[in-house]
Design an enzyme around this catalytic site. Sequence first.
Site, PDB file in Angstrom:
ATOM      1  NE  ARG A  96      -3.506  18.856 -15.184  1.00 14.86           N
ATOM      2  CZ  ARG A  96      -3.477  19.544 -16.513  1.00 14.86           C
ATOM      3  NH1 ARG A  96      -4.191  19.211 -17.386  1.00 14.86           N
ATOM      4  NH2 ARG A  96      -3.025  20.587 -16.582  1.00 14.86           N
ATOM      5  CB  THR A 378       2.655  17.142 -21.875  1.00 13.41           C
ATOM      6  OG1 THR A 378       2.718  17.708 -20.714  1.00 13.41           O
ATOM      7  CG2 THR A 378       2.330  18.394 -23.110  1.00 13.41           C
TER       8      THR A 378
END
Length: 595
Positions: A96, A378
């Site tokens: 990412r 997250t």
Amino acid sequence: LHHTTSIRPFPDYTMLRSFYTAAASGVARQKEPSSICICATTTAIAVRSLANAATDNWSFPEHKSTMTKIVCTLGPATDKPEPVGALVANGMHVARLNFSHAGSDYSYPEANMALVRNAAGNHSKLAAGSKMKTAMPHNLRAILVDTKGPEIRTGPLQGNAEVQEFGVGSVVEVTTEDVSQDGAPSSPEGPHRLQIDYQSIAKSLHVGSQVLLDDGLIALKVTHVENNSVTCVALNSGPIKKNKGVNLPNTELDLPALTDKDKRDLKWSCEVGADFVAASFIRTDGNVRSVKAFLDRSIAEMPEPTDGSPLPLRPLVISKIESKEGVDNFDEILAESDGIMVARGDLGVEIPFRKVFAAQKMMVEKCNASGKPVIVATQMLDSMQRNPRPTRAEVTDVGTAVLDGADAVMLSGETAAGTYPIESVQAMRMIVKEADEIIDGAPSLNRVNVNESLVDISNIQEDQCLHAVAKSSVKSARDLDAKLIIVITSSGKVARFVASHRPTVPVLAFCTDAQVGRRLQLHRGILPVMLQSDQDPLSSVTRMATLRAEAMRTAVELGFARAGDRVITVDRTAGKPQDMHHHSFNMKMSTLKAV
């Protein structure tokens, strides 16, 4: 237990497998009268794990892959060849690139992208002996570009101060006007003026609305609304700085789907051949269509390559759900998206934190039903930014996400800026491996549905046939205890259909195009591999038997199978001129022989 767990680097994993097993069996017990069989199956897995613990050195097969995928964020802690190579070697499937704080200079993300592309993976072994006309890639790890999205942030503070203290009960005027020339408040009791960059604040908010600052660290309650500002009272004390995030819970925002920065970043993503884009703050299905349309235009405006190669494929759009509006419109958003990211950071501020886990489970379940990949993200191993081991709660969080059906789990700050980036991905892989084995050992946890959302209405007969073959291949692999499923695909479609039925063994997707292979990396169970042949699988002159044999040889070479193992092959063959059909979908069951 003490004796067997003392040799493990993370002592709590063995006991947590028993916990996962009990949880899975408990759910089944509530829903199915015959669940005692499920309990016996899953408990047997835990018993085998404990029995083998004394000799378990946590070594994995050479490919070190997991069924559930791992996404790692690159950053200052992992922007060199050595750590990127270590991430690849230890199980990273997707890298990412976070554009939230990136500027208009793309040299840094380009360098990180090159590090991923050049890292040695399984394909580096194949490339050494390859006789193909086209160059063999070093690996098929995918690149995910995460856009900043239309955020609301605080502006310069009064008196251009670095920090401003708010006291409980102090009056705060939230405005779009520049307040930097105002005098700084003499005390935390105020009164205060705070600038934000959302022009429609007076239209969007009403008396009683909340304004949350800096991930909810400070909460304000609206008491009065004017033309371009709102007056609030601070519900708690704390410091605030400029350029901090602002959330407006339970509010429909008047924001564009794409900012100018997002458009520049998406255009760059198309030019460099990124595989996925994570579109931030998606609130409606119209937002998703806007992102896809811009990407399509960006591809169309690119010049034709001079070497005759085709234009890159459009990056697949992963919609990030991080607001109440996104949760409320989830069904429509999912229908337009290529995949979903459950972005729990902002989501936990935008909706009551007690509702986050239920929203996560809902989104994962609906993605599984639709056959589209879902990433849970997250703070999954957040403490490992500072500590070499995860907390028990974090281990449980990751394992539960996998058991619930997540296709991928994501590391953010842990690998981008943490002190222990490699240890983080190693820990993630271990946890995922444990949960994968529970899922794959308990057939009741695998949902085998016909995912109609994958069916192309314009080609419905062909896709229904493909669904039937894909479903049969997954069931046959379970019934025959096959080692793996081999798929030969030119577009990735056959592999996606097989993966949508939640197989319990790896699906080796042999592709003829590297970007097609990388775009399969977010689907649970799919391991893309470049086909060692220059023949076109879609051509009527190609002998599919030759390609199947080559795929099996490669599977053995990479350590996924060996002589005596059963394998299932699925492919699509074109009809020859004398045939009475245009094409056919094939499923074959074979036992590998020694060569």
